[in-house]
Design a protein around this motif. Structure first.
Motif, PDB file in Angstrom:
ATOM      1  N   LEU A   1      -1.000  -1.370 -11.484  1.00 26.14           N
ATOM      2  CA  LEU A   1      -2.494  -1.596 -11.209  1.00 26.14           C
ATOM      3  C   LEU A   1      -3.145  -2.107 -12.478  1.00 26.14           C
ATOM      4  CD1 LEU A   1      -3.093   1.537  -8.864  1.00 26.14           C
ATOM      5  CD2 LEU A   1      -3.061  -0.861  -8.202  1.00 26.14           C
TER       6      LEU A   1
ATOM      7  N   ARG B   1      -2.575  -5.664 -12.872  1.00 24.00           N
ATOM      8  CA  ARG B   1      -3.314  -6.355 -11.945  1.00 24.00           C
ATOM      9  C   ARG B   1      -4.859  -6.608 -12.274  1.00 24.00           C
ATOM     10  NH1 ARG B   1      -5.577  -3.153  -6.988  1.00 24.00           N
ATOM     11  NH2 ARG B   1      -6.383  -2.509  -8.896  1.00 24.00           N
TER      12      ARG B   1
ATOM     13  N   THR C   1      -3.193  -7.500  -5.398  1.00 21.74           N
ATOM     14  CA  THR C   1      -2.330  -6.647  -5.188  1.00 21.74           C
ATOM     15  C   THR C   1      -0.910  -7.034  -4.625  1.00 21.74           C
ATOM     16  OG1 THR C   1      -4.005  -4.851  -5.214  1.00 21.74           O
ATOM     17  CG2 THR C   1      -1.636  -4.205  -4.626  1.00 21.74           C
ATOM     18  N   GLU C   2      -1.086  -7.832  -3.607  1.00 19.63           N
ATOM     19  CA  GLU C   2       0.127  -8.334  -2.685  1.00 19.63           C
ATOM     20  C   GLU C   2       0.512  -9.575  -3.624  1.00 19.63           C
ATOM     21  OE1 GLU C   2       1.348  -9.332   1.804  1.00 19.63           O
ATOM     22  OE2 GLU C   2      -0.649  -8.977   1.520  1.00 19.63           O
TER      23      GLU C   2
ATOM     24  N   HIS D   1       0.943  -1.107  -0.122  1.00 17.54           N
ATOM     25  CA  HIS D   1      -0.066   0.025   0.081  1.00 17.54           C
ATOM     26  C   HIS D   1       1.048   1.202  -0.038  1.00 17.54           C
ATOM     27  CE1 HIS D   1      -3.457   2.494   0.750  1.00 17.54           C
ATOM     28  NE2 HIS D   1      -2.874   2.950   1.689  1.00 17.54           N
TER      29      HIS D   1
ATOM     30  N   LEU E   1       2.458   1.932  -3.523  1.00 19.89           N
ATOM     31  CA  LEU E   1       1.572   2.486  -4.587  1.00 19.89           C
ATOM     32  C   LEU E   1       0.970   3.697  -4.102  1.00 19.89           C
ATOM     33  CD1 LEU E   1      -0.405  -0.968  -5.223  1.00 19.89           C
ATOM     34  CD2 LEU E   1       1.466  -0.077  -6.498  1.00 19.89           C
TER      35      LEU E   1
END
Length: 136
Positions: free
Chosen positions: A35, A38, A56-57, A13, A16
């Protein structure tokens, strides 16, 4: 064992949402591109959130491993997950990314001109030879 204050989710987090250069240093791509990748993987049904890791992770772990050539143990420490969890999700993302090859990678056609320096230099031979075996 991994009880530090900066869990993998919080780390991603911060990458990003923070300075773009920091994200690029860690993931080898800008947050915007990260992003988008993803979202493509999610929209095609190639990745999904799990109980332990968000998409995301998962993608951040994969890109961090590729971009830095670090071991499973280092990823476990950085993202605060077990080696088995890291390995399982790394392989799932690898499979997802590889499945995009037909859409994003164009193989050369037979009439493609290869620069003479590459064509006649034995250093490049194993990497740039186009044969029927390489065709999909």
């Amino acid at each position: 064992m991994r009880t530090g204050p900066l869990s993998g989710h919080i780390f991603v987090h911060e990458l990003l949402q923070g300075h773009e250069a920091r994200a690029y240093e860690n993931l080898r791509m800008t947050p915007r591109l990260f992003l988008k990748l993803r979202d493509v993987l999610i929209n095609k049904g190639l990745m999904k959130d799990t109980t332990n890791l968000t998409c995301t992770e998962q993608l951040a772990i994969f890109l961090h491993a590729l971009g830095h050539g670090v071991s499973n143990r280092v990823l476990s420490e950085r993202f605060h997950h077990s080696g088995e969890t890291i390995s399982r999700h790394f392989n799932a993302v690898l499979k997802a990314v590889v499945s995009l090859k037909r859409e994003y990678i164009n193989l050369p056609q037979n009439d493609v001109q290869v620069h003479p320096h590459v064509r006649h230099n034995k250093i490049f031979y194993p990497y740039f030879k186009v044969s029927s075996y390489n065709k999909i």
